[in-house]
Write a protein that holds these residues in place. Structure first.
Motif, short mmCIF file in Angstrom:
data_model
loop_
_atom_site.label_atom_id
_atom_site.label_comp_id
_atom_site.label_asym_id
_atom_site.label_seq_id
_atom_site.Cartn_x
_atom_site.Cartn_y
_atom_site.Cartn_z
N ILE A 199 0.91 -1.14 0.00
CA ILE A 199 0.00 0.00 0.00
C ILE A 199 0.95 1.20 0.00
N ALA A 200 0.66 2.20 -0.81
CA ALA A 200 1.61 3.32 -0.94
C ALA A 200 1.44 4.29 0.23
N VAL A 201 2.48 4.38 1.05
CA VAL A 201 2.49 5.39 2.10
C VAL A 201 3.26 6.58 1.53
N VAL A 202 2.65 7.76 1.60
CA VAL A 202 3.28 8.93 1.00
C VAL A 202 3.45 10.02 2.06
N ALA A 249 -3.83 6.04 -1.47
CA ALA A 249 -2.57 5.97 -0.73
C ALA A 249 -2.85 6.40 0.71
N VAL A 250 -1.93 6.08 1.61
CA VAL A 250 -1.99 6.62 2.98
C VAL A 250 -1.05 7.82 2.99
N ILE A 251 -1.62 9.01 3.18
CA ILE A 251 -0.83 10.24 3.03
C ILE A 251 -0.63 10.92 4.38
N HIS A 252 0.62 11.21 4.71
CA HIS A 252 0.94 11.96 5.93
C HIS A 252 1.51 13.31 5.52
N THR A 253 0.84 14.37 5.91
CA THR A 253 1.26 15.70 5.48
C THR A 253 1.76 16.52 6.66
N GLU A 254 2.87 17.19 6.44
CA GLU A 254 3.43 18.06 7.46
C GLU A 254 3.69 19.42 6.81
N ILE A 255 3.32 20.48 7.51
CA ILE A 255 3.61 21.82 6.99
C ILE A 255 4.93 22.28 7.61
N ILE A 270 8.29 15.01 -1.47
CA ILE A 270 7.38 13.86 -1.60
C ILE A 270 8.20 12.61 -1.41
N MET A 271 7.82 11.79 -0.43
CA MET A 271 8.52 10.50 -0.25
C MET A 271 7.50 9.37 -0.34
N VAL A 272 7.81 8.39 -1.19
CA VAL A 272 6.92 7.24 -1.35
C VAL A 272 7.55 6.04 -0.65
N VAL A 273 6.76 5.41 0.21
CA VAL A 273 7.22 4.25 0.98
C VAL A 273 6.18 3.14 0.82
N PRO A 274 6.37 2.24 -0.17
CA PRO A 274 5.40 1.16 -0.30
C PRO A 274 5.58 0.18 0.86
N ILE A 306 -1.79 13.29 -5.62
CA ILE A 306 -0.99 12.16 -5.11
C ILE A 306 -1.67 10.85 -5.48
N HIS A 307 -2.97 10.74 -5.18
CA HIS A 307 -3.69 9.51 -5.51
C HIS A 307 -3.58 9.19 -7.01
N GLU A 308 -3.69 10.23 -7.83
CA GLU A 308 -3.62 10.02 -9.27
C GLU A 308 -2.23 9.52 -9.69
N GLY A 309 -1.21 10.07 -9.05
CA GLY A 309 0.16 9.61 -9.33
C GLY A 309 0.34 8.15 -8.95
N VAL A 310 -0.22 7.76 -7.80
CA VAL A 310 -0.15 6.37 -7.36
C VAL A 310 -0.90 5.48 -8.36
N ARG A 311 -2.09 5.93 -8.74
CA ARG A 311 -2.92 5.17 -9.69
C ARG A 311 -2.14 4.91 -10.99
N GLN A 312 -1.55 5.96 -11.54
CA GLN A 312 -0.82 5.83 -12.81
C GLN A 312 0.46 5.02 -12.64
N GLY A 313 1.16 5.25 -11.56
CA GLY A 313 2.43 4.54 -11.34
C GLY A 313 2.22 3.04 -11.20
N TYR A 314 1.20 2.66 -10.44
CA TYR A 314 0.96 1.22 -10.22
C TYR A 314 0.44 0.55 -11.49
N GLU A 315 -0.33 1.30 -12.29
CA GLU A 315 -0.83 0.73 -13.55
C GLU A 315 0.29 0.64 -14.59
N ASP A 316 0.95 1.77 -14.81
CA ASP A 316 1.96 1.81 -15.88
C ASP A 316 3.23 1.03 -15.51
N GLY A 317 3.46 0.84 -14.22
CA GLY A 317 4.68 0.15 -13.79
C GLY A 317 4.50 -1.34 -13.57
#
Lengths: 186, 281
Positions: free
Chosen positions: B71-74, B127-133, B141-145, B93-104
Protein backbone atom coordinates in the motif's frame (compact mmCIF):
# COMPACT_ATOMS: atom_id res chain seq x y z
CA UNK A 1 22.56 -26.92 3.40
CA UNK A 2 21.28 -30.35 2.42
CA UNK A 3 21.48 -31.99 -0.97
CA UNK A 4 19.76 -30.50 -4.04
CA UNK A 5 16.82 -32.62 -5.13
CA UNK A 6 14.72 -32.26 -8.26
CA UNK A 7 11.01 -32.64 -7.65
CA UNK A 8 8.32 -32.81 -10.31
CA UNK A 9 4.59 -32.55 -9.68
CA UNK A 10 2.22 -34.32 -9.20
CA UNK A 11 3.86 -35.38 -5.95
CA UNK A 12 4.22 -39.12 -5.43
CA UNK A 13 4.42 -40.74 -2.00
CA UNK A 14 7.99 -41.83 -2.73
CA UNK A 15 9.09 -38.34 -3.79
CA UNK A 16 7.63 -36.80 -0.63
CA UNK A 17 9.16 -39.45 1.63
CA UNK A 18 12.58 -38.73 0.12
CA UNK A 19 12.44 -35.04 1.07
CA UNK A 20 13.98 -34.05 4.38
CA UNK A 21 13.85 -30.71 6.15
CA UNK A 22 16.89 -28.78 4.98
CA UNK A 23 17.08 -30.20 1.47
CA UNK A 24 17.32 -27.74 -1.40
CA UNK A 25 14.74 -28.39 -4.09
CA UNK A 26 14.38 -27.43 -7.74
CA UNK A 27 10.65 -27.71 -8.37
CA UNK A 28 9.20 -28.39 -11.83
CA UNK A 29 5.80 -29.20 -13.26
CA UNK A 30 2.32 -27.78 -12.73
CA UNK A 31 1.54 -25.99 -9.46
CA UNK A 32 -1.52 -23.98 -8.40
CA UNK A 33 -1.59 -20.56 -6.77
CA UNK A 34 -3.96 -19.62 -3.97
CA UNK A 35 -3.96 -17.24 -1.04
CA UNK A 36 -6.42 -16.19 1.70
CA UNK A 37 -9.56 -15.50 -0.30
CA UNK A 38 -9.20 -18.51 -2.62
CA UNK A 39 -8.57 -20.73 0.42
CA UNK A 40 -11.73 -19.45 2.05
CA UNK A 41 -13.74 -20.26 -1.07
CA UNK A 42 -12.10 -23.69 -1.51
CA UNK A 43 -12.79 -24.74 2.09
CA UNK A 44 -16.37 -23.41 1.91
CA UNK A 45 -16.88 -25.50 -1.24
CA UNK A 46 -15.54 -28.60 0.52
CA UNK A 47 -17.72 -27.94 3.58
CA UNK A 48 -20.78 -27.68 1.34
CA UNK A 49 -19.90 -31.09 -0.17
CA UNK A 50 -19.41 -29.60 -3.64
CA UNK A 51 -16.70 -30.24 -6.19
CA UNK A 52 -13.61 -28.03 -6.14
CA UNK A 53 -12.81 -25.98 -9.25
CA UNK A 54 -9.42 -27.74 -9.34
CA UNK A 55 -8.48 -31.31 -8.46
CA UNK A 56 -5.88 -30.95 -5.70
CA UNK A 57 -5.07 -34.64 -5.27
CA UNK A 58 -1.27 -35.05 -5.14
CA UNK A 59 -0.89 -31.39 -6.10
CA UNK A 60 1.00 -28.45 -4.63
CA UNK A 61 -0.38 -25.00 -3.81
CA UNK A 62 1.92 -21.99 -4.05
CA UNK A 63 0.97 -19.11 -1.75
CA UNK A 64 1.47 -16.15 -4.06
CA UNK A 65 -0.28 -13.11 -5.47
CA UNK A 66 1.73 -12.21 -8.56
CA UNK A 67 2.37 -8.73 -9.88
CA UNK A 68 1.01 -8.06 -13.40
CA UNK A 69 3.07 -9.45 -16.29
CA UNK A 70 4.83 -7.03 -18.58
CA UNK A 71 4.24 -7.64 -22.29
CA UNK A 72 6.01 -10.83 -23.37
CA UNK A 73 6.25 -12.28 -19.84
CA UNK A 74 4.05 -15.13 -18.57
CA UNK A 75 3.85 -13.53 -15.11
CA UNK A 76 5.20 -10.59 -13.10
CA UNK A 77 7.18 -10.82 -9.88
CA UNK A 78 5.85 -13.76 -7.91
CA UNK A 79 7.66 -14.50 -4.66
CA UNK A 80 5.98 -16.32 -1.78
CA UNK A 81 3.55 -14.69 0.64
CA UNK A 82 3.35 -15.41 4.40
CA UNK A 83 2.07 -18.97 4.76
CA UNK A 84 0.70 -18.62 8.29
CA UNK A 85 -2.30 -16.70 6.92
CA UNK A 86 -3.39 -19.95 5.27
CA UNK A 87 -2.92 -22.05 8.43
CA UNK A 88 -6.59 -22.11 9.33
CA UNK A 89 -7.52 -23.51 5.89
CA UNK A 90 -4.61 -25.81 5.00
CA UNK A 91 -5.47 -28.82 7.22
CA UNK A 92 -8.87 -29.21 5.53
CA UNK A 93 -7.30 -29.15 2.05
CA UNK A 94 -4.70 -31.72 3.13
CA UNK A 95 -7.23 -34.03 4.81
CA UNK A 96 -10.19 -33.72 2.45
CA UNK A 97 -8.83 -32.64 -0.93
CA UNK A 98 -5.65 -34.72 -1.05
CA UNK A 99 -3.29 -31.74 -1.19
CA UNK A 100 0.29 -33.00 -0.79
CA UNK A 101 2.45 -29.94 -1.04
CA UNK A 102 2.56 -26.27 -0.07
CA UNK A 103 5.06 -23.62 -1.07
CA UNK A 104 5.27 -20.32 0.77
CA UNK A 105 7.38 -18.57 3.36
CA UNK A 106 7.58 -18.59 7.14
CA UNK A 107 6.57 -21.01 9.90
CA UNK A 108 3.36 -23.09 10.09
CA UNK A 109 1.02 -23.90 12.97
CA UNK A 110 1.00 -27.18 14.92
CA UNK A 111 -2.39 -27.98 13.33
CA UNK A 112 -0.94 -27.77 9.83
CA UNK A 113 2.07 -29.88 10.80
CA UNK A 114 -0.21 -32.52 12.38
CA UNK A 115 -2.26 -32.74 9.17
CA UNK A 116 0.96 -32.98 7.12
CA UNK A 117 2.26 -35.89 9.24
CA UNK A 118 -1.05 -37.77 9.11
CA UNK A 119 -1.30 -37.45 5.34
CA UNK A 120 2.37 -37.35 4.34
CA UNK A 121 2.45 -33.87 2.90
CA UNK A 122 5.42 -31.52 2.55
CA UNK A 123 5.94 -27.78 3.09
CA UNK A 124 8.49 -25.98 0.95
CA UNK A 125 9.77 -22.44 1.43
CA UNK A 126 10.90 -20.04 -1.26
CA UNK A 127 12.83 -16.91 -0.40
CA UNK A 128 10.51 -14.00 0.30
CA UNK A 129 11.32 -10.88 -1.67
CA UNK A 130 12.95 -12.65 -4.61
CA UNK A 131 9.95 -12.28 -6.90
CA UNK A 132 11.89 -11.33 -10.03
CA UNK A 133 14.16 -14.38 -9.84
CA UNK A 134 11.21 -16.70 -9.16
CA UNK A 135 9.20 -15.23 -12.05
CA UNK A 136 11.95 -16.43 -14.40
CA UNK A 137 11.24 -20.03 -13.33
CA UNK A 138 7.59 -19.69 -14.41
CA UNK A 139 7.13 -20.70 -18.03
CA UNK A 140 3.35 -20.43 -18.33
CA UNK A 141 0.53 -19.00 -16.21
CA UNK A 142 -3.23 -19.03 -16.64
CA UNK A 143 -6.13 -18.19 -14.37
CA UNK A 144 -8.30 -21.27 -13.84
CA UNK A 145 -10.70 -20.24 -11.06
CA UNK A 146 -12.05 -17.23 -9.15
CA UNK A 147 -10.92 -14.79 -11.85
CA UNK A 148 -12.80 -12.00 -10.04
CA UNK A 149 -10.20 -12.13 -7.27
CA UNK A 150 -7.55 -10.60 -9.55
CA UNK A 151 -4.10 -11.29 -8.12
CA UNK A 152 -5.75 -13.64 -5.59
CA UNK A 153 -7.34 -15.86 -8.30
CA UNK A 154 -6.25 -19.49 -8.66
CA UNK A 155 -3.63 -19.79 -11.38
CA UNK A 156 -2.13 -22.85 -12.98
CA UNK A 157 1.61 -22.32 -13.30
CA UNK A 158 4.10 -24.38 -15.23
CA UNK A 159 7.42 -24.02 -13.47
CA UNK A 160 10.93 -25.20 -14.25
CA UNK A 161 13.58 -25.49 -11.57
CA UNK A 162 11.94 -23.12 -9.11
CA UNK A 163 14.44 -22.91 -6.22
CA UNK A 164 13.10 -23.67 -2.74
CA UNK A 165 13.94 -25.42 0.52
CA UNK A 166 12.18 -28.24 2.39
CA UNK A 167 11.11 -26.28 5.47
CA UNK A 168 8.91 -28.95 7.10
CA UNK A 169 9.03 -32.55 5.90
CA UNK A 170 6.31 -35.20 6.07
CA UNK A 171 7.71 -36.50 9.37
CA UNK A 172 7.22 -33.07 10.92
CA UNK A 173 10.91 -32.14 11.04
CA UNK A 174 10.85 -28.37 11.12
CA UNK A 175 13.74 -26.30 9.77
CA UNK A 176 12.37 -23.14 11.40
CA UNK A 177 12.76 -24.70 14.85
CA UNK A 178 16.00 -26.53 14.14
CA UNK A 179 17.69 -23.58 12.43
CA UNK A 180 16.77 -21.05 15.11
CA UNK A 181 17.75 -23.43 17.95
CA UNK A 182 21.16 -23.87 16.33
CA UNK A 183 21.94 -20.14 16.22
CA UNK A 184 20.15 -18.87 19.32
CA UNK A 185 22.38 -17.26 21.93
CA UNK A 186 19.92 -15.43 24.19
CA UNK B 1 6.23 32.07 -2.86
CA UNK B 2 6.72 29.11 -5.18
CA UNK B 3 4.00 27.77 -7.47
CA UNK B 4 3.75 24.03 -8.18
CA UNK B 5 1.08 22.50 -10.40
CA UNK B 6 -0.83 19.35 -9.47
CA UNK B 7 0.12 17.91 -12.87
CA UNK B 8 3.79 18.04 -11.88
CA UNK B 9 3.01 16.45 -8.52
CA UNK B 10 1.11 13.61 -10.20
CA UNK B 11 3.92 13.04 -12.71
CA UNK B 12 6.68 12.82 -10.09
CA UNK B 13 4.55 10.63 -7.80
CA UNK B 14 3.89 8.24 -10.70
CA UNK B 15 7.63 7.96 -11.37
CA UNK B 16 8.49 7.56 -7.67
CA UNK B 17 6.02 4.65 -7.35
CA UNK B 18 7.72 2.80 -10.18
CA UNK B 19 11.34 3.58 -9.30
CA UNK B 20 10.91 2.77 -5.62
CA UNK B 21 9.71 -0.73 -6.49
CA UNK B 22 12.52 -1.42 -9.00
CA UNK B 23 15.49 0.10 -7.24
CA UNK B 24 16.42 -0.83 -3.67
CA UNK B 25 18.14 2.09 -1.84
CA UNK B 26 21.94 1.79 -1.79
CA UNK B 27 22.19 1.84 2.01
CA UNK B 28 19.88 -1.19 2.28
CA UNK B 29 21.82 -3.07 -0.39
CA UNK B 30 25.13 -2.33 1.37
CA UNK B 31 23.67 -3.51 4.68
CA UNK B 32 22.62 -6.78 3.02
CA UNK B 33 26.14 -7.20 1.60
CA UNK B 34 27.64 -6.58 5.04
CA UNK B 35 25.16 -9.08 6.47
CA UNK B 36 26.32 -11.70 4.01
CA UNK B 37 29.89 -11.30 5.32
CA UNK B 38 28.71 -11.78 8.93
CA UNK B 39 26.24 -14.61 8.36
CA UNK B 40 27.46 -18.03 9.52
CA UNK B 41 24.48 -20.17 8.51
CA UNK B 42 24.69 -21.63 5.02
CA UNK B 43 20.91 -21.18 4.56
CA UNK B 44 21.29 -17.60 5.69
CA UNK B 45 24.11 -16.97 3.24
CA UNK B 46 22.08 -18.58 0.44
CA UNK B 47 19.05 -16.38 1.23
CA UNK B 48 21.15 -13.20 1.29
CA UNK B 49 22.84 -14.09 -2.00
CA UNK B 50 19.47 -14.72 -3.63
CA UNK B 51 18.06 -11.47 -2.24
CA UNK B 52 21.03 -9.46 -3.56
CA UNK B 53 20.81 -11.14 -6.94
CA UNK B 54 17.07 -10.43 -7.11
CA UNK B 55 17.74 -6.79 -6.34
CA UNK B 56 20.09 -6.58 -9.35
CA UNK B 57 17.56 -8.35 -11.57
CA UNK B 58 14.82 -5.93 -10.51
CA UNK B 59 16.94 -2.98 -11.62
CA UNK B 60 18.00 -4.64 -14.83
CA UNK B 61 14.49 -5.71 -15.87
CA UNK B 62 12.73 -2.67 -14.33
CA UNK B 63 10.48 -5.15 -12.57
CA UNK B 64 9.11 -5.00 -9.02
CA UNK B 65 11.70 -6.54 -6.66
CA UNK B 66 8.84 -8.07 -4.64
CA UNK B 67 5.35 -8.89 -5.89
CA UNK B 68 3.93 -7.21 -2.80
CA UNK B 69 4.37 -3.67 -4.03
CA UNK B 70 2.51 -2.58 -0.95
CA UNK B 71 0.00 0.00 0.00
CA UNK B 72 1.61 3.32 -0.94
CA UNK B 73 2.49 5.39 2.10
CA UNK B 74 3.28 8.93 1.00
CA UNK B 75 4.98 11.52 3.20
CA UNK B 76 4.51 15.12 2.17
CA UNK B 77 6.47 18.03 3.59
CA UNK B 78 4.76 21.12 2.28
CA UNK B 79 6.65 24.37 2.60
CA UNK B 80 4.34 27.06 3.94
CA UNK B 81 5.38 29.36 1.09
CA UNK B 82 4.38 26.86 -1.59
CA UNK B 83 1.27 27.55 -3.64
CA UNK B 84 -0.25 24.48 -5.26
CA UNK B 85 -2.33 25.25 -8.34
CA UNK B 86 -4.63 23.38 -10.70
CA UNK B 87 -6.52 21.17 -8.27
CA UNK B 88 -6.29 19.17 -5.07
CA UNK B 89 -2.90 18.11 -3.67
CA UNK B 90 -4.38 14.93 -2.20
CA UNK B 91 -6.05 13.98 -5.48
CA UNK B 92 -2.81 14.67 -7.34
CA UNK B 93 -0.99 12.16 -5.11
CA UNK B 94 -3.69 9.51 -5.51
CA UNK B 95 -3.62 10.02 -9.27
CA UNK B 96 0.16 9.61 -9.33
CA UNK B 97 -0.15 6.37 -7.36
CA UNK B 98 -2.92 5.17 -9.69
CA UNK B 99 -0.82 5.83 -12.81
CA UNK B 100 2.43 4.54 -11.34
CA UNK B 101 0.96 1.22 -10.22
CA UNK B 102 -0.83 0.73 -13.55
CA UNK B 103 1.96 1.81 -15.88
CA UNK B 104 4.68 0.15 -13.79
CA UNK B 105 3.04 -3.30 -13.74
CA UNK B 106 2.83 -3.14 -9.97
CA UNK B 107 0.38 -5.21 -7.95
CA UNK B 108 -2.84 -3.60 -6.81
CA UNK B 109 -3.21 -4.66 -3.21
CA UNK B 110 -5.69 -2.22 -1.69
CA UNK B 111 -9.22 -3.24 -0.63
CA UNK B 112 -11.88 -0.56 -0.42
CA UNK B 113 -13.27 -1.56 2.95
CA UNK B 114 -11.62 -3.83 5.53
CA UNK B 115 -14.38 -5.88 7.18
CA UNK B 116 -17.29 -6.80 4.92
CA UNK B 117 -16.53 -7.04 1.19
CA UNK B 118 -12.76 -6.49 1.04
CA UNK B 119 -13.12 -5.72 -2.67
CA UNK B 120 -9.95 -4.60 -4.44
CA UNK B 121 -10.07 -0.97 -5.57
CA UNK B 122 -8.21 -2.09 -8.71
CA UNK B 123 -5.74 0.77 -8.88
CA UNK B 124 -3.91 0.58 -5.53
CA UNK B 125 -5.53 3.78 -4.32
CA UNK B 126 -6.09 5.36 -1.96
CA UNK B 127 -2.57 5.97 -0.73
CA UNK B 128 -1.99 6.62 2.98
CA UNK B 129 -0.83 10.24 3.03
CA UNK B 130 0.94 11.96 5.93
CA UNK B 131 1.26 15.70 5.48
CA UNK B 132 3.43 18.06 7.46
CA UNK B 133 3.61 21.82 6.99
CA UNK B 134 7.19 23.08 7.25
CA UNK B 135 8.92 26.44 6.73
CA UNK B 136 10.20 27.29 3.25
CA UNK B 137 9.11 26.99 -0.36
CA UNK B 138 9.80 23.37 -1.16
CA UNK B 139 7.57 20.34 -1.52
CA UNK B 140 9.14 17.05 -0.48
CA UNK B 141 7.38 13.86 -1.60
CA UNK B 142 8.52 10.50 -0.25
CA UNK B 143 6.92 7.24 -1.35
CA UNK B 144 7.22 4.25 0.98
CA UNK B 145 5.40 1.16 -0.30
CA UNK B 146 4.64 -1.14 2.63
CA UNK B 147 3.91 -4.83 2.19
CA UNK B 148 1.70 -6.87 4.48
CA UNK B 149 4.23 -9.52 5.50
CA UNK B 150 6.17 -7.10 7.62
CA UNK B 151 3.45 -4.54 8.42
CA UNK B 152 1.28 -7.28 9.98
CA UNK B 153 4.03 -7.99 12.52
CA UNK B 154 4.06 -4.50 14.06
CA UNK B 155 2.55 -3.60 17.42
CA UNK B 156 1.82 -0.68 19.71
CA UNK B 157 1.44 -0.80 23.48
CA UNK B 158 0.59 1.79 26.09
CA UNK B 159 3.10 0.90 28.81
CA UNK B 160 3.05 2.35 32.30
CA UNK B 161 5.81 4.82 33.16
CA UNK B 162 6.81 2.31 35.88
CA UNK B 163 7.56 -0.24 33.14
CA UNK B 164 10.38 2.09 32.08
CA UNK B 165 13.33 1.19 29.93
CA UNK B 166 13.19 -2.52 30.80
CA UNK B 167 9.49 -2.72 29.91
CA UNK B 168 10.06 -0.96 26.62
CA UNK B 169 12.98 -3.24 25.71
CA UNK B 170 10.97 -6.34 26.59
CA UNK B 171 8.03 -5.23 24.44
CA UNK B 172 10.28 -4.44 21.46
CA UNK B 173 12.21 -7.72 21.70
CA UNK B 174 9.05 -9.80 22.27
CA UNK B 175 7.46 -8.23 19.18
CA UNK B 176 10.48 -9.10 17.02
CA UNK B 177 10.78 -12.62 18.49
CA UNK B 178 7.11 -13.33 17.90
CA UNK B 179 7.38 -12.10 14.30
CA UNK B 180 10.12 -14.70 13.71
CA UNK B 181 10.48 -15.61 10.06
CA UNK B 182 7.19 -14.01 8.98
CA UNK B 183 8.28 -10.45 8.10
CA UNK B 184 11.00 -11.58 5.65
CA UNK B 185 14.16 -11.11 7.71
CA UNK B 186 16.71 -9.64 7.70
CA UNK B 187 14.48 -6.86 8.95
CA UNK B 188 14.76 -3.23 9.90
CA UNK B 189 13.11 -2.42 13.20
CA UNK B 190 11.49 0.99 13.56
CA UNK B 191 10.63 2.04 17.11
CA UNK B 192 8.61 5.03 18.25
CA UNK B 193 8.60 5.98 21.93
CA UNK B 194 6.52 8.68 23.56
CA UNK B 195 3.92 11.08 22.26
CA UNK B 196 0.41 9.65 22.33
CA UNK B 197 -1.22 6.46 21.13
CA UNK B 198 -1.15 7.59 17.48
CA UNK B 199 2.14 9.48 17.63
CA UNK B 200 4.34 6.53 18.62
CA UNK B 201 3.51 4.37 15.54
CA UNK B 202 3.97 7.42 13.30
CA UNK B 203 7.49 7.80 14.71
CA UNK B 204 8.16 4.07 14.34
CA UNK B 205 7.14 4.09 10.69
CA UNK B 206 9.14 7.20 9.84
CA UNK B 207 12.18 5.72 11.64
CA UNK B 208 12.26 2.98 8.99
CA UNK B 209 13.18 5.55 6.33
CA UNK B 210 16.32 6.71 8.14
CA UNK B 211 19.59 5.77 6.45
CA UNK B 212 20.75 2.37 7.67
CA UNK B 213 23.59 2.74 10.09
CA UNK B 214 22.57 6.27 11.09
CA UNK B 215 22.21 6.74 14.82
CA UNK B 216 19.76 8.69 16.93
CA UNK B 217 21.34 12.07 17.77
CA UNK B 218 20.63 11.51 21.47
CA UNK B 219 23.48 9.30 22.71
CA UNK B 220 21.26 7.39 25.12
CA UNK B 221 18.92 6.38 22.31
CA UNK B 222 21.85 5.63 19.99
CA UNK B 223 23.21 3.23 22.62
CA UNK B 224 19.78 1.64 23.02
CA UNK B 225 19.59 1.12 19.24
CA UNK B 226 22.91 -0.73 19.37
CA UNK B 227 21.91 -2.85 22.37
CA UNK B 228 18.60 -3.87 20.83
CA UNK B 229 20.24 -4.73 17.50
CA UNK B 230 22.74 -6.97 19.32
CA UNK B 231 19.96 -8.62 21.34
CA UNK B 232 17.84 -9.23 18.21
CA UNK B 233 20.76 -10.77 16.37
CA UNK B 234 21.25 -13.20 19.27
CA UNK B 235 17.75 -14.61 18.72
CA UNK B 236 18.98 -16.94 15.97
CA UNK B 237 16.00 -16.19 13.67
CA UNK B 238 18.30 -15.42 10.73
CA UNK B 239 17.47 -14.63 7.09
CA UNK B 240 13.94 -15.88 6.28
CA UNK B 241 13.67 -17.35 9.79
CA UNK B 242 15.67 -20.43 8.82
CA UNK B 243 18.25 -19.79 11.54
CA UNK B 244 21.29 -17.54 11.48
CA UNK B 245 23.05 -14.50 12.85
CA UNK B 246 21.60 -11.75 10.66
CA UNK B 247 18.03 -11.24 11.83
CA UNK B 248 18.02 -7.43 11.70
CA UNK B 249 20.08 -4.95 9.70
CA UNK B 250 19.27 -1.99 11.95
CA UNK B 251 17.17 -0.71 14.83
CA UNK B 252 16.06 2.89 14.47
CA UNK B 253 14.40 4.61 17.42
CA UNK B 254 12.64 7.97 17.40
CA UNK B 255 11.18 9.59 20.48
CA UNK B 256 8.88 12.46 21.36
CA UNK B 257 7.86 14.15 24.62
CA UNK B 258 4.97 12.41 26.32
CA UNK B 259 2.45 12.84 29.15
CA UNK B 260 3.55 12.43 32.79
CA UNK B 261 1.36 9.30 33.01
CA UNK B 262 2.11 7.72 29.61
CA UNK B 263 4.74 5.53 27.97
CA UNK B 264 3.57 4.59 24.46
CA UNK B 265 5.90 2.26 22.54
CA UNK B 266 5.39 1.22 18.92
CA UNK B 267 7.32 -1.22 16.75
CA UNK B 268 7.08 -1.18 12.96
CA UNK B 269 9.01 -3.90 11.17
CA UNK B 270 10.27 -3.63 7.61
CA UNK B 271 11.25 -6.56 5.43
CA UNK B 272 14.64 -6.55 3.70
CA UNK B 273 13.01 -4.83 0.71
CA UNK B 274 13.04 -1.55 2.63
CA UNK B 275 11.82 0.65 -0.18
CA UNK B 276 11.65 4.43 0.05
CA UNK B 277 12.35 7.16 -2.44
CA UNK B 278 11.87 10.91 -2.34
CA UNK B 279 12.00 14.00 -4.47
CA UNK B 280 12.07 17.69 -3.60
CA UNK B 281 10.20 20.14 -5.84
Amino acid sequence: MGTVKRVTTPLTEEAIAALQAGDSVLLSGVIYTARDKAHKLLTETLAAGKELPVDLRNQLIYYVGPAPAKPGQPIGSCGPTTSSRMDSYAPMLIRQAGLKGMLGKGPRSQEVIAAMKENKAVYLAAIGGTGVAISHAVKKAEVIAYEELGTCAIRRLEVEDLPCIVAIDCEGNNLYEQGIAQYRRD
Amino acid sequence: MKTISVQEITAVTRKLCMDVNYDLPGDVERALQDGLKREESSFGQYCLEQILQNCQMAREHQQAMCQDTGIAVVYLEVGQDVHIVGGSLTEAIHEGVRQGYEDGYLRKSVVAEPLFGRDNTGDNTPAVIHTEIVPGEQLRIMVVPKGAGSENMGAVKMLKPADGLEGAKKFILDTVRQAGGNPCPPIIVGVGVGGTMEKAPMLAKKALTREIGSKNTNGLYAKLEEELLADINKMGIGPQGLGGRVTALAVHIEYYPTHIAMLPVAVNINCHAARHKEIVL
